[in-house]
Design a protein around this motif. Structure first.
Motif, PDB file in Angstrom:
ATOM      1  N   SER A 279       0.152  -6.903  -2.134  1.00 39.94           N
ATOM      2  CA  SER A 279       0.953  -5.980  -1.662  1.00 39.94           C
ATOM      3  C   SER A 279       1.628  -5.145  -2.536  1.00 39.94           C
ATOM      4  O   SER A 279       1.163  -4.870  -3.488  1.00 39.94           O
ATOM      5  CB  SER A 279       2.103  -7.047  -0.934  1.00 39.94           C
ATOM      6  OG  SER A 279       2.914  -6.628  -0.316  1.00 39.94           O
ATOM      7  N   PHE A 280       3.047  -4.879  -2.579  1.00 39.84           N
ATOM      8  CA  PHE A 280       3.575  -3.871  -3.203  1.00 39.84           C
ATOM      9  C   PHE A 280       3.611  -4.144  -4.580  1.00 39.84           C
ATOM     10  O   PHE A 280       3.146  -3.004  -5.429  1.00 39.84           O
ATOM     11  CB  PHE A 280       5.234  -3.868  -2.873  1.00 39.84           C
ATOM     12  CG  PHE A 280       5.427  -2.928  -1.714  1.00 39.84           C
ATOM     13  CD1 PHE A 280       5.769  -1.691  -2.025  1.00 39.84           C
ATOM     14  CD2 PHE A 280       5.816  -3.275  -0.579  1.00 39.84           C
ATOM     15  CE1 PHE A 280       6.047  -0.430  -1.055  1.00 39.84           C
ATOM     16  CE2 PHE A 280       5.903  -2.565   0.460  1.00 39.84           C
ATOM     17  CZ  PHE A 280       6.239  -1.127   0.154  1.00 39.84           C
TER      18      PHE A 280
ATOM     19  N   TYR B 114       3.367  -1.102   6.058  1.00 41.41           N
ATOM     20  CA  TYR B 114       4.310  -0.454   4.973  1.00 41.41           C
ATOM     21  C   TYR B 114       5.559  -1.425   5.479  1.00 41.41           C
ATOM     22  O   TYR B 114       6.330  -1.216   6.509  1.00 41.41           O
ATOM     23  CB  TYR B 114       4.390   0.839   5.229  1.00 41.41           C
ATOM     24  CG  TYR B 114       5.433   1.454   4.323  1.00 41.41           C
ATOM     25  CD1 TYR B 114       5.308   1.716   2.979  1.00 41.41           C
ATOM     26  CD2 TYR B 114       6.740   2.138   4.753  1.00 41.41           C
ATOM     27  CE1 TYR B 114       6.278   2.192   2.300  1.00 41.41           C
ATOM     28  CE2 TYR B 114       7.688   2.408   3.998  1.00 41.41           C
ATOM     29  CZ  TYR B 114       7.180   2.800   2.503  1.00 41.41           C
ATOM     30  OH  TYR B 114       8.438   3.360   1.738  1.00 41.41           O
TER      31      TYR B 114
ATOM     32  N   SER C  75       0.687   3.603   9.400  1.00 37.29           N
ATOM     33  CA  SER C  75       1.626   3.161   8.512  1.00 37.29           C
ATOM     34  C   SER C  75       1.033   1.818   7.809  1.00 37.29           C
ATOM     35  O   SER C  75       1.825   0.865   7.586  1.00 37.29           O
ATOM     36  CB  SER C  75       2.942   2.778   9.061  1.00 37.29           C
ATOM     37  OG  SER C  75       2.810   1.849  10.251  1.00 37.29           O
TER      38      SER C  75
ATOM     39  N   LEU D   3      -1.561   0.420   4.673  1.00 40.74           N
ATOM     40  CA  LEU D   3      -2.523   0.852   3.380  1.00 40.74           C
ATOM     41  C   LEU D   3      -3.634   0.075   3.709  1.00 40.74           C
ATOM     42  O   LEU D   3      -3.838  -1.057   3.616  1.00 40.74           O
ATOM     43  CB  LEU D   3      -1.389   0.471   2.299  1.00 40.74           C
ATOM     44  CG  LEU D   3      -2.428   0.673   0.933  1.00 40.74           C
ATOM     45  CD1 LEU D   3      -2.802   2.210   0.687  1.00 40.74           C
ATOM     46  CD2 LEU D   3      -1.551  -0.035  -0.366  1.00 40.74           C
TER      47      LEU D   3
ATOM     48  N   ARG E  96      10.263   8.188   5.940  1.00 43.51           N
ATOM     49  CA  ARG E  96       8.942   8.477   6.090  1.00 43.51           C
ATOM     50  C   ARG E  96       8.254   9.173   5.046  1.00 43.51           C
ATOM     51  O   ARG E  96       6.889   8.954   4.846  1.00 43.51           O
ATOM     52  CB  ARG E  96       9.065   9.422   7.463  1.00 43.51           C
ATOM     53  CG  ARG E  96       9.272   8.357   8.700  1.00 43.51           C
ATOM     54  CD  ARG E  96       9.338   8.994   9.967  1.00 43.51           C
ATOM     55  NE  ARG E  96       9.631   8.322  11.308  1.00 43.51           N
ATOM     56  CZ  ARG E  96      10.422   7.515  11.393  1.00 43.51           C
ATOM     57  NH1 ARG E  96      11.395   7.143  10.442  1.00 43.51           N
ATOM     58  NH2 ARG E  96      10.477   6.710  12.470  1.00 43.51           N
TER      59      ARG E  96
ATOM     60  N   MET F  33       7.090   6.824   2.669  1.00 44.37           N
ATOM     61  CA  MET F  33       5.793   6.171   3.087  1.00 44.37           C
ATOM     62  C   MET F  33       4.876   6.911   2.907  1.00 44.37           C
ATOM     63  O   MET F  33       3.752   6.259   2.402  1.00 44.37           O
ATOM     64  CB  MET F  33       6.169   5.739   4.642  1.00 44.37           C
ATOM     65  CG  MET F  33       5.105   5.116   5.144  1.00 44.37           C
ATOM     66  SD  MET F  33       4.849   4.644   6.814  1.00 44.37           S
ATOM     67  CE  MET F  33       4.712   6.348   7.270  1.00 44.37           C
TER      68      MET F  33
ATOM     69  N   TYR G 205       3.787   7.075  -0.777  1.00 44.72           N
ATOM     70  CA  TYR G 205       3.317   5.572  -1.063  1.00 44.72           C
ATOM     71  C   TYR G 205       1.965   5.667  -0.930  1.00 44.72           C
ATOM     72  O   TYR G 205       0.925   4.989  -1.645  1.00 44.72           O
ATOM     73  CB  TYR G 205       4.051   4.540  -0.436  1.00 44.72           C
ATOM     74  CG  TYR G 205       3.539   3.103  -0.510  1.00 44.72           C
ATOM     75  CD1 TYR G 205       3.853   2.400  -1.748  1.00 44.72           C
ATOM     76  CD2 TYR G 205       2.817   2.588   0.459  1.00 44.72           C
ATOM     77  CE1 TYR G 205       3.251   0.968  -1.927  1.00 44.72           C
ATOM     78  CE2 TYR G 205       2.309   1.177   0.130  1.00 44.72           C
ATOM     79  CZ  TYR G 205       2.639   0.585  -0.744  1.00 44.72           C
ATOM     80  OH  TYR G 205       1.965  -0.882  -1.057  1.00 44.72           O
ATOM     81  N   PHE G 206       1.421   6.039   0.174  1.00 42.56           N
ATOM     82  CA  PHE G 206       0.123   5.868   0.671  1.00 42.56           C
ATOM     83  C   PHE G 206      -0.826   6.860  -0.116  1.00 42.56           C
ATOM     84  O   PHE G 206      -2.038   6.554  -0.400  1.00 42.56           O
ATOM     85  CB  PHE G 206      -0.105   6.176   2.200  1.00 42.56           C
ATOM     86  CG  PHE G 206       0.466   5.139   3.160  1.00 42.56           C
ATOM     87  CD1 PHE G 206       0.439   3.847   2.597  1.00 42.56           C
ATOM     88  CD2 PHE G 206       0.792   5.299   4.338  1.00 42.56           C
ATOM     89  CE1 PHE G 206       0.806   2.717   3.397  1.00 42.56           C
ATOM     90  CE2 PHE G 206       1.378   4.506   5.172  1.00 42.56           C
ATOM     91  CZ  PHE G 206       1.342   3.224   4.781  1.00 42.56           C
TER      92      PHE G 206
END
Length: 430
Positions: free
Chosen positions: A19-20, A51, A68, A70, A419, A422, A425-426
């Motif tokens: 995960s993160f 996410y 949303s 990954l 958003r 997000m 992040y992706f």
């Protein structure tokens, strides 16, 4: 590799959890020249990860669920050039640096990083706690979204019944009395709780076609919302939630869940205090996280609360002369211990990113040395304690930015910015 066997050259680095914290550690390792030369294996039970900071918006259909998520495995096996193993960790031998999976497969590496996170789990003392609908992780989320859709779907004029016996509601149980709005209860007045309550309340104004508007109750044991943020943030959140129709039950605890009802009582007072039954067709726990159950199976130092105890360098066996310097823990699972006590590490996604960056630096520093450290274990960089940072908090139609005592209400800007984060992040892992 056959089940139960060990490949001595499994990896240089074994990352448990993707995960993160885990996926960011892999990203940081591949950014450095030393890290690019390491053979890395990542272990996780799922191939994709939602996410989590916006999971409440995904749950109500405000945010596209497919867009949303990954594709973690695809990133690991593609651009990151690492091996991805799908499985559940069930054991760890710190001396042999060997991990056992539920399948019987065993993996060994010079460095092990535990990033197995936390779980949203209510106290066992709540009667009927198994009726809470979990929604944090991928499998839980799919189940929660299906349950919510079934409850709010057309047909509210007659009692709704579920055909499936899976999950907290069993076949034949009435989910909503005829002619009434479905009753949703959220427990916990921290950031996760107020965000979920706000999104559920927003369904009264904007919702998927055919859905009925629910009645939302937020139960919180404290005197004000957002207790870890400033008073103004809590008061503003309370005002906005009430304006959107959320029934707030502050200074109140939930003690029991039963079909169609939840029992609550004042936080103060003993067991003799009378309870009150409120309508409840579906309940969500947002009252705090607990260590992932697997952590109790790992022979690593833990705090009294069951979290993995690490030093400021994020090593599990953090002594002046570490005997096992090659085992780290990061993310929600870890709690930093130092001479001044336990650090107030915040369980937020950004903290995972900071810890992953530091661990990548320290790990590659150790990888430069011979495995037995003939010249001693080199000094490593300590983690930096960041006690506060900017918080974005969504409250249905409203949204706040909080930093210290500063509270800004820029709903449109904050919604867009979250958003944007997000998407960035992706893009980072594509």
């Amino acid at each position: 590799m056959a089940q139960g066997t060990v490949d001595d050259a499994t990896a240089d680095v074994l990352i448990l959890g993707a995960s993160f914290a885990g996926v960011e550690l892999l990203y940081q390792l591949r950014r450095s020249a030393r890290g690019r030369g390491l053979k890395i294996v990542v272990v996780d039970r799922q191939a994709e990860h939602p996410y989590i900071p916006l999971v409440q918006e995904r749950l109500v259909g405000r945010l596209d669920a497919a867009g949303s998520v990954l594709a973690t495995r695809r990133y690991v096996e593609g651009p990151a050039k690492a091996r991805y193993v799908s499985g559940d960790v069930v054991g760890l031998d710190p001396d042999r640096k060997e991990v056992t999976l539920a399948s019987g497969e065993r993996l060994r590496a010079r460095f092990i990083v535990v990033a197995l996170g936390s779980v949203l789990a209510p106290p066992a003392a709540i009667e009927g706690a198994e009726r809470f609908v979990d929604y944090k992780f991928d499998r839980e989320f799919v189940h929660a979204a299906d349950r919510l859709g079934a409850l709010l779907a057309p047909g509210g004029e007659a009692p709704r019944r579920l055909a499936s016996g899976e999950g907290p509601y069993r076949e034949g149980e009435v989910l909503g009395p005829a002619g009434e709005r479905p009753a949703l209860v959220v427990v916990g007045g921290g950031i996760s709780g107020v965000e979920l309550a706000g999104e559920l309340a927003r369904l009264a104004r904007v919702r998927p076609a055919g859905w009925r508007a629910p009645k939302v109750t937020l139960v919180h044991s404290g005197a004000r919302l957002l207790p870890h943020l400033c008073d103004r943030a809590g008061a503003t959140a309370e005002k906005y939630l009430r304006a959107q129709g959320v029934e707030l039950r502050l200074n109140t605890r939930l003690t029991r869940l039963a079909p169609g009802t939840a029992a609550i009582r004042p936080s103060a007072g003993g067991p003799e205090v009378a309870t009150e039954d409120v309508p409840c067709d579906m309940a969500f726990w947002s009252g705090g996280v607990r260590p992932a159950p697997v952590l109790a199976k790992l022979p690593l130092p833990r705090t009294d609360d069951g979290w993995l105890a690490v030093g400021p360098t994020l090593q599990c066996f953090a002594t002046a002369r570490p005997t096992r310097p090659d085992i780290f823990a990061i993310g929600d699972a870890a709690r930093v211990q130092s001479a001044t006590g336990e650090w107030p590490t915040m369980q937020r996604a950004i903290e995972c990113l900071w810890q992953a960056s530091l661990t990548a630096r320290n790990l590659t520093r150790l990888a430069h040395e011979a495995p037995d450290y003939p010249h001693g274990v080199p000094p490593l960089r300590p983690h930096t304690l960041r006690e506060d940072f900017f918080h974005g908090i969504s409250l249905g139609d409203k949204s706040l930015i909080v930093y210290g005592r500063l509270v800004l209400d820029f709903a449109a800007v904050n919604t867009w910015f979250r958003r944007f984060l997000m998407r960035r992040y992706f893009a980072r892992y594509s």
